[in-house]
Write a protein that holds these residues in place. Structure first.
Motif, PDB file in Angstrom:
ATOM      1  N   GLN A  79      -5.529  19.949  -9.720  1.00 43.77           N
ATOM      2  CA  GLN A  79      -6.667  19.763 -10.614  1.00 43.77           C
ATOM      3  C   GLN A  79      -6.322  18.851 -11.787  1.00 43.77           C
ATOM      4  O   GLN A  79      -7.179  18.103 -12.279  1.00 43.77           O
ATOM      5  CB  GLN A  79      -7.160  21.119 -11.114  1.00 43.77           C
ATOM      6  CG  GLN A  79      -7.733  21.992 -10.014  1.00 43.77           C
ATOM      7  CD  GLN A  79      -8.704  23.032 -10.543  1.00 43.77           C
ATOM      8  OE1 GLN A  79      -8.976  23.080 -11.728  1.00 43.77           O
ATOM      9  NE2 GLN A  79      -9.237  23.850  -9.663  1.00 43.77           N
ATOM     10  N   TRP A  80      -5.096  18.887 -12.235  1.00 45.34           N
ATOM     11  CA  TRP A  80      -4.685  18.002 -13.315  1.00 45.34           C
ATOM     12  C   TRP A  80      -4.775  16.540 -12.875  1.00 45.34           C
ATOM     13  O   TRP A  80      -5.246  15.688 -13.627  1.00 45.34           O
ATOM     14  CB  TRP A  80      -3.273  18.343 -13.755  1.00 45.34           C
ATOM     15  CG  TRP A  80      -2.744  17.433 -14.831  1.00 45.34           C
ATOM     16  CD1 TRP A  80      -1.845  16.426 -14.709  1.00 45.34           C
ATOM     17  CD2 TRP A  80      -3.124  17.443 -16.207  1.00 45.34           C
ATOM     18  NE1 TRP A  80      -1.610  15.812 -15.900  1.00 45.34           N
ATOM     19  CE2 TRP A  80      -2.399  16.418 -16.863  1.00 45.34           C
ATOM     20  CE3 TRP A  80      -4.014  18.226 -16.961  1.00 45.34           C
ATOM     21  CZ2 TRP A  80      -2.530  16.153 -18.205  1.00 45.34           C
ATOM     22  CZ3 TRP A  80      -4.138  17.958 -18.309  1.00 45.34           C
ATOM     23  CH2 TRP A  80      -3.403  16.941 -18.921  1.00 45.34           C
ATOM     24  N   ILE A 134      -2.888  23.922 -10.187  1.00 49.02           N
ATOM     25  CA  ILE A 134      -2.910  23.287 -11.506  1.00 49.02           C
ATOM     26  C   ILE A 134      -2.548  21.812 -11.387  1.00 49.02           C
ATOM     27  O   ILE A 134      -3.195  20.935 -11.990  1.00 49.02           O
ATOM     28  CB  ILE A 134      -1.941  24.013 -12.464  1.00 49.02           C
ATOM     29  CG1 ILE A 134      -2.477  25.408 -12.805  1.00 49.02           C
ATOM     30  CG2 ILE A 134      -1.749  23.209 -13.750  1.00 49.02           C
ATOM     31  CD1 ILE A 134      -1.513  26.252 -13.605  1.00 49.02           C
ATOM     32  N   LYS A 135      -1.514  21.529 -10.626  1.00 45.58           N
ATOM     33  CA  LYS A 135      -1.111  20.130 -10.436  1.00 45.58           C
ATOM     34  C   LYS A 135      -2.223  19.311  -9.784  1.00 45.58           C
ATOM     35  O   LYS A 135      -2.517  18.184 -10.208  1.00 45.58           O
ATOM     36  CB  LYS A 135       0.155  20.075  -9.580  1.00 45.58           C
ATOM     37  CG  LYS A 135       0.665  18.658  -9.339  1.00 45.58           C
ATOM     38  CD  LYS A 135       1.917  18.660  -8.480  1.00 45.58           C
ATOM     39  CE  LYS A 135       2.393  17.232  -8.231  1.00 45.58           C
ATOM     40  NZ  LYS A 135       3.605  17.207  -7.370  1.00 45.58           N
ATOM     41  N   ARG A 192     -13.983  21.741 -14.258  1.00 47.39           N
ATOM     42  CA  ARG A 192     -12.631  21.719 -13.692  1.00 47.39           C
ATOM     43  C   ARG A 192     -11.592  21.980 -14.783  1.00 47.39           C
ATOM     44  O   ARG A 192     -10.557  22.601 -14.539  1.00 47.39           O
ATOM     45  CB  ARG A 192     -12.378  20.379 -13.008  1.00 47.39           C
ATOM     46  CG  ARG A 192     -11.055  20.337 -12.233  1.00 47.39           C
ATOM     47  CD  ARG A 192     -10.906  19.064 -11.433  1.00 47.39           C
ATOM     48  NE  ARG A 192     -11.797  19.077 -10.274  1.00 47.39           N
ATOM     49  CZ  ARG A 192     -12.784  18.219 -10.077  1.00 47.39           C
ATOM     50  NH1 ARG A 192     -13.036  17.270 -10.987  1.00 47.39           N
ATOM     51  NH2 ARG A 192     -13.541  18.272  -9.001  1.00 47.39           N
ATOM     52  N   THR A 193     -11.882  21.521 -15.994  1.00 47.25           N
ATOM     53  CA  THR A 193     -10.974  21.794 -17.118  1.00 47.25           C
ATOM     54  C   THR A 193     -10.884  23.296 -17.385  1.00 47.25           C
ATOM     55  O   THR A 193      -9.802  23.850 -17.616  1.00 47.25           O
ATOM     56  CB  THR A 193     -11.465  21.074 -18.387  1.00 47.25           C
ATOM     57  OG1 THR A 193     -11.501  19.663 -18.141  1.00 47.25           O
ATOM     58  CG2 THR A 193     -10.543  21.363 -19.566  1.00 47.25           C
ATOM     59  N   LEU A 234      -6.318  28.937 -14.617  1.00 48.43           N
ATOM     60  CA  LEU A 234      -5.129  28.956 -13.766  1.00 48.43           C
ATOM     61  C   LEU A 234      -3.858  29.009 -14.600  1.00 48.43           C
ATOM     62  O   LEU A 234      -2.904  29.720 -14.264  1.00 48.43           O
ATOM     63  CB  LEU A 234      -5.115  27.723 -12.853  1.00 48.43           C
ATOM     64  CG  LEU A 234      -6.132  27.712 -11.706  1.00 48.43           C
ATOM     65  CD1 LEU A 234      -6.122  26.364 -11.001  1.00 48.43           C
ATOM     66  CD2 LEU A 234      -5.832  28.825 -10.709  1.00 48.43           C
ATOM     67  N   GLN A 258     -11.448  25.696 -15.214  1.00 48.06           N
ATOM     68  CA  GLN A 258     -10.724  26.296 -14.098  1.00 48.06           C
ATOM     69  C   GLN A 258      -9.217  26.115 -14.262  1.00 48.06           C
ATOM     70  O   GLN A 258      -8.433  27.033 -14.004  1.00 48.06           O
ATOM     71  CB  GLN A 258     -11.200  25.684 -12.774  1.00 48.06           C
ATOM     72  CG  GLN A 258     -12.633  26.024 -12.401  1.00 48.06           C
ATOM     73  CD  GLN A 258     -13.098  25.289 -11.146  1.00 48.06           C
ATOM     74  OE1 GLN A 258     -12.415  24.389 -10.654  1.00 48.06           O
ATOM     75  NE2 GLN A 258     -14.274  25.667 -10.661  1.00 48.06           N
ATOM     76  N   THR A 259      -8.828  24.915 -14.685  1.00 50.07           N
ATOM     77  CA  THR A 259      -7.404  24.652 -14.889  1.00 50.07           C
ATOM     78  C   THR A 259      -6.843  25.531 -16.002  1.00 50.07           C
ATOM     79  O   THR A 259      -5.730  26.065 -15.902  1.00 50.07           O
ATOM     80  CB  THR A 259      -7.179  23.168 -15.242  1.00 50.07           C
ATOM     81  OG1 THR A 259      -7.743  22.350 -14.204  1.00 50.07           O
ATOM     82  CG2 THR A 259      -5.699  22.857 -15.367  1.00 50.07           C
ATOM     83  N   GLU A 260      -7.627  25.697 -17.061  1.00 53.51           N
ATOM     84  CA  GLU A 260      -7.198  26.564 -18.160  1.00 53.51           C
ATOM     85  C   GLU A 260      -7.010  28.005 -17.696  1.00 53.51           C
ATOM     86  O   GLU A 260      -6.051  28.676 -18.080  1.00 53.51           O
ATOM     87  CB  GLU A 260      -8.220  26.492 -19.289  1.00 53.51           C
ATOM     88  CG  GLU A 260      -7.809  27.303 -20.513  1.00 53.51           C
ATOM     89  CD  GLU A 260      -8.822  27.197 -21.633  1.00 53.51           C
ATOM     90  OE1 GLU A 260      -8.625  27.853 -22.671  1.00 53.51           O
ATOM     91  OE2 GLU A 260      -9.827  26.460 -21.461  1.00 53.51           O
TER      92      GLU A 260
END
Length: 265
Positions: free
Chosen positions: A88-89, A85-86, A100-101, A107, A103-105
């Motif tokens: 990709q953020w 998360i860190k 990617r947003t 995660l 995917q982060t969501e």
């Protein structure tokens, strides 16, 4: 013919000797009996102390294993997710991207679910909010699958709330019994019955597994694994009693646990 003084003296001495011998024998018997009683008490104290040490060691070992499991969950499950998360953020800050947003969501969702699972393992939220019966109903429902062992829970009497620590101990005991029946006894049917009395909780547990080879609760310390030791440790804390109702070497297990209870206002 009247006895002379010498004969009377001999008879008196002989009688006195017999009496003295009897007194000495009685004293020896009393002393030996007392020594045996003292030795028996010492042996009993040593046995109780050994059992208490065993339970303490089992409790400490169980706590350490629980800490190790939580540490593994945090390190193996939650740690990598948070690291991704860190990463990709940081990338999203530099270059916004819809995929990617998403995917982060996802995660973040996984991280939240893992946190909830770890928290649930420590203290089931149903137990804390709704009490022992609701938590056990959820446990039995989660443990029952369509093509697997059949589990049932029956509640008799008016269920009442107890101290959360007491309810958690009872919950863990039932959970351990189910685990033993499924994993070690290979049971296909499990039934648990709770009887709520005004000042006592009675728990009956049945399964159709391979059974035990002993009815002596003290001998359960010699069984492999910490399951039975943990159960006994919790029973000692609760001042509870466990009795086996199944004959030795008979298939299945039938046991009864009684616990003194204090109803919460």
């Amino acid at each position: 013919m009247p006895l002379d003084e010498a004969h009377l003296t001999q008879i008196f001495i002989f009688s006195a000797s017999i009496i003295c011998m009897l007194v000495v024998l009685v004293l020896i018997f009393v002393y030996t009996y007392q020594q045996r009683l003292i030795q028996h008490k010492l042996d009993l104290q040593l046995l109780i102390a050994a059992q208490q040490r065993t339970l303490l060691e089992a409790s400490v070992t169980s706590q350490e294993q629980e800490r190790a499991r939580i540490a593994r969950d945090l390190h193996d499950d939650l740690g990598p997710i948070l690291s991704l998360i860190k990463l990709q953020w940081n990338q999203l800050i530099q270059t916004p991207d819809a995929e990617r947003t998403a995917q982060t969501e996802q995660l973040l969702t996984d991280a939240i679910q893992n946190v909830r699972r770890i928290s649930h393992d420590l203290l089931p939220p149903t137990l804390e909010r709704l009490g022992l019966v609701a938590a056990l109903e959820r446990l039995f429902g989660q443990s029952t699958v369509s093509d697997g062992p059949r589990l049932s829970l029956t509640v008799n009497g008016t269920a009442y709330r107890m101290e959360i620590a007491t309810e958690l101990h009872v919950y863990r005991i039932v959970h351990e019994l189910i685990h033993n029946s499924l994993k070690h006894a290979r049971a296909s049917h499990i039934n648990c019955v709770l009887h709520f009395f005004p000042h006592q909780l009675e728990l009956l547990f049945f399964d159709d597994g391979i059974g035990l080879h002993t009815q002596d609760i003290n001998q359960l310390y010699d069984l492999e694994g910490l399951g039975w030791k943990n159960i006994n440790s919790r029973l000692m804390i609760l001042a509870g009693k466990l009795a086996f109702l199944t004959p030795v070497n008979q298939k299945g297990i039938h046991l009864k646990i009684t616990l003194p209870t204090t109803t919460l206002p």
